[in-house]
Design a protein around this motif. Structure first.
Motif, PDB file in Angstrom:
ATOM      1  N   ALA A 256      -6.528  -0.776  -4.480  1.00  0.00           N
ATOM      2  CA  ALA A 256      -5.306  -1.287  -3.848  1.00  0.00           C
ATOM      3  C   ALA A 256      -5.513  -2.787  -3.768  1.00  0.00           C
ATOM      4  O   ALA A 256      -6.585  -3.253  -3.368  1.00  0.00           O
ATOM      5  CB  ALA A 256      -5.122  -0.690  -2.461  1.00  0.00           C
ATOM      6  N   THR A 257      -4.508  -3.556  -4.157  1.00  0.00           N
ATOM      7  CA  THR A 257      -4.702  -4.994  -4.293  1.00  0.00           C
ATOM      8  C   THR A 257      -3.763  -5.797  -3.402  1.00  0.00           C
ATOM      9  O   THR A 257      -2.686  -5.332  -3.017  1.00  0.00           O
ATOM     10  CB  THR A 257      -4.484  -5.427  -5.755  1.00  0.00           C
ATOM     11  OG1 THR A 257      -3.158  -5.078  -6.144  1.00  0.00           O
ATOM     12  CG2 THR A 257      -5.495  -4.759  -6.673  1.00  0.00           C
ATOM     13  N   ALA A 258      -4.191  -7.017  -3.121  1.00  0.00           N
ATOM     14  CA  ALA A 258      -3.423  -7.914  -2.258  1.00  0.00           C
ATOM     15  C   ALA A 258      -2.078  -8.265  -2.872  1.00  0.00           C
ATOM     16  O   ALA A 258      -1.113  -8.505  -2.154  1.00  0.00           O
ATOM     17  CB  ALA A 258      -4.223  -9.188  -1.987  1.00  0.00           C
ATOM     18  N   ASP A 259      -1.986  -8.282  -4.183  1.00  0.00           N
ATOM     19  CA  ASP A 259      -0.728  -8.643  -4.827  1.00  0.00           C
ATOM     20  C   ASP A 259       0.160  -7.435  -5.129  1.00  0.00           C
ATOM     21  O   ASP A 259       1.226  -7.571  -5.719  1.00  0.00           O
ATOM     22  CB  ASP A 259      -0.972  -9.458  -6.100  1.00  0.00           C
ATOM     23  CG  ASP A 259      -1.808  -8.723  -7.132  1.00  0.00           C
ATOM     24  OD1 ASP A 259      -2.267  -7.596  -6.857  1.00  0.00           O
ATOM     25  OD2 ASP A 259      -2.018  -9.294  -8.227  1.00  0.00           O
ATOM     26  N   GLY A 260      -0.267  -6.248  -4.694  1.00  0.00           N
ATOM     27  CA  GLY A 260       0.545  -5.044  -4.873  1.00  0.00           C
ATOM     28  C   GLY A 260       1.479  -4.839  -3.687  1.00  0.00           C
ATOM     29  O   GLY A 260       1.491  -5.620  -2.734  1.00  0.00           O
TER      30      GLY A 260
ATOM     31  N   VAL B  28      -3.222   8.308  -0.756  1.00  0.00           N
ATOM     32  CA  VAL B  28      -2.817   6.932  -0.464  1.00  0.00           C
ATOM     33  C   VAL B  28      -2.431   6.272  -1.778  1.00  0.00           C
ATOM     34  O   VAL B  28      -3.238   6.252  -2.728  1.00  0.00           O
ATOM     35  CB  VAL B  28      -3.943   6.123   0.222  1.00  0.00           C
ATOM     36  CG1 VAL B  28      -3.458   4.716   0.549  1.00  0.00           C
ATOM     37  CG2 VAL B  28      -4.422   6.827   1.489  1.00  0.00           C
ATOM     38  N   SER B  29      -1.204   5.770  -1.831  1.00  0.00           N
ATOM     39  CA  SER B  29      -0.676   5.167  -3.054  1.00  0.00           C
ATOM     40  C   SER B  29      -0.224   3.740  -2.801  1.00  0.00           C
ATOM     41  O   SER B  29       0.062   3.348  -1.672  1.00  0.00           O
ATOM     42  CB  SER B  29       0.528   5.968  -3.563  1.00  0.00           C
ATOM     43  OG  SER B  29       0.158   7.299  -3.817  1.00  0.00           O
ATOM     44  N   GLN B  30      -0.144   2.993  -3.888  1.00  0.00           N
ATOM     45  CA  GLN B  30       0.427   1.647  -3.873  1.00  0.00           C
ATOM     46  C   GLN B  30       1.267   1.512  -5.139  1.00  0.00           C
ATOM     47  O   GLN B  30       0.778   1.821  -6.245  1.00  0.00           O
ATOM     48  CB  GLN B  30      -0.673   0.587  -3.838  1.00  0.00           C
ATOM     49  CG  GLN B  30      -0.138  -0.832  -3.703  1.00  0.00           C
ATOM     50  CD  GLN B  30      -1.233  -1.871  -3.736  1.00  0.00           C
ATOM     51  OE1 GLN B  30      -2.139  -1.811  -4.554  1.00  0.00           O
ATOM     52  NE2 GLN B  30      -1.150  -2.836  -2.822  1.00  0.00           N
ATOM     53  N   ASP B  31       2.495   1.102  -4.975  1.00  0.00           N
ATOM     54  CA  ASP B  31       3.409   0.944  -6.115  1.00  0.00           C
ATOM     55  C   ASP B  31       3.532   2.238  -6.927  1.00  0.00           C
ATOM     56  O   ASP B  31       3.603   2.207  -8.156  1.00  0.00           O
ATOM     57  CB  ASP B  31       2.956  -0.208  -7.017  1.00  0.00           C
ATOM     58  CG  ASP B  31       2.937  -1.546  -6.294  1.00  0.00           C
ATOM     59  OD1 ASP B  31       3.794  -1.743  -5.407  1.00  0.00           O
ATOM     60  OD2 ASP B  31       2.064  -2.368  -6.605  1.00  0.00           O
ATOM     61  N   GLY B  32       3.513   3.384  -6.233  1.00  0.00           N
ATOM     62  CA  GLY B  32       3.674   4.666  -6.896  1.00  0.00           C
ATOM     63  C   GLY B  32       2.444   5.177  -7.627  1.00  0.00           C
ATOM     64  O   GLY B  32       2.492   6.224  -8.269  1.00  0.00           O
TER      65      GLY B  32
ATOM     66  N   VAL C 229       2.803   7.629   6.489  1.00  0.00           N
ATOM     67  CA  VAL C 229       2.513   6.382   7.186  1.00  0.00           C
ATOM     68  C   VAL C 229       2.472   5.279   6.132  1.00  0.00           C
ATOM     69  O   VAL C 229       1.892   5.461   5.057  1.00  0.00           O
ATOM     70  CB  VAL C 229       1.161   6.458   7.936  1.00  0.00           C
ATOM     71  CG1 VAL C 229       0.804   5.122   8.563  1.00  0.00           C
ATOM     72  CG2 VAL C 229       1.205   7.544   9.003  1.00  0.00           C
ATOM     73  N   ARG C 230       3.088   4.150   6.453  1.00  0.00           N
ATOM     74  CA  ARG C 230       3.109   3.012   5.528  1.00  0.00           C
ATOM     75  C   ARG C 230       2.513   1.786   6.211  1.00  0.00           C
ATOM     76  O   ARG C 230       2.623   1.635   7.421  1.00  0.00           O
ATOM     77  CB  ARG C 230       4.535   2.700   5.083  1.00  0.00           C
ATOM     78  CG  ARG C 230       5.122   3.794   4.229  1.00  0.00           C
ATOM     79  CD  ARG C 230       6.564   3.501   3.845  1.00  0.00           C
ATOM     80  NE  ARG C 230       7.051   4.520   2.944  1.00  0.00           N
ATOM     81  CZ  ARG C 230       7.377   4.311   1.673  1.00  0.00           C
ATOM     82  NH1 ARG C 230       7.295   3.095   1.166  1.00  0.00           N
ATOM     83  NH2 ARG C 230       7.797   5.303   0.916  1.00  0.00           N
ATOM     84  N   ALA C 231       1.922   0.932   5.386  1.00  0.00           N
ATOM     85  CA  ALA C 231       1.330  -0.307   5.914  1.00  0.00           C
ATOM     86  C   ALA C 231       1.274  -1.357   4.819  1.00  0.00           C
ATOM     87  O   ALA C 231       1.094  -1.025   3.644  1.00  0.00           O
ATOM     88  CB  ALA C 231      -0.074  -0.040   6.449  1.00  0.00           C
ATOM     89  N   PRO C 232       1.399  -2.615   5.202  1.00  0.00           N
ATOM     90  CA  PRO C 232       1.220  -3.679   4.214  1.00  0.00           C
ATOM     91  C   PRO C 232      -0.262  -3.851   3.909  1.00  0.00           C
ATOM     92  O   PRO C 232      -1.124  -3.426   4.682  1.00  0.00           O
ATOM     93  CB  PRO C 232       1.763  -4.911   4.936  1.00  0.00           C
ATOM     94  CG  PRO C 232       1.491  -4.630   6.386  1.00  0.00           C
ATOM     95  CD  PRO C 232       1.681  -3.135   6.537  1.00  0.00           C
TER      96      PRO C 232
END
Length: 134
Positions: free
Chosen positions: A89-93, A116-120, A34-37
């Motif tokens: 997890a950041t707003a600019d990621g 849960v990952s952000q930018d790998g 599942v992906r989300a902004p």
């Protein structure tokens, strides 16, 4: 790897998924993605995403390992979860990616692990337990 029609319909009609702007990207018995902004309105101080939002995304990925099929046997209820937050997890990621895998799927109890990952980079890891009540 795809998404079956029944799961896609359920996902699309679940209000929290629309609220989080999440997408069911892949679903098979051994893996759900599942992906989300990152929603700026869900960020705390310093542009860090609130942990409850990460938990909700992880829960969504985990539950789609067992529904809609488990719903044929009864009602699915979450009975426990634990999240370890490993990095913010950041707003600019970039967008968030939640990948769920089964630890044990039984007739009445299902336990799933979610990364849960952000930018790998791994931001959080959770374990979710569900009860299927007839």
């Amino acid at each position: 790897m795809g998404v079956d029609d029944r799961a896609a319909r359920m996902f699309a009609t679940t209000p929290v998924n629309a609220f989080l702007k999440s997408r069911l990207v892949a679903r098979e018995p051994s893996r759900v993605e599942v992906r989300a902004p990152v929603l700026p309105d869900a960020c705390q101080e310093y542009g860090i995403l609130q942990g409850g939002v990460l938990s909700a995304l992880a829960d969504t990925a985990a539950v789609y390992l067992i529904i809609p099929e488990a719903m044929d046997r009864g009602r699915v209820n979450g009975i426990e979860f634990k999240m370890n937050f490993l990095r913010p997890a950041t707003a600019d990621g970039g967008e968030l990616v939640a990948v769920a895998t089964p630890l044990k799927i039984g007739r009445r109890i299902a336990v799933c692990s979610v990364d849960v990952s952000q930018d790998g980079r791994l931001c959080a890891r959770g374990t979710f337990t569900y009860l299927v009540e007839p």
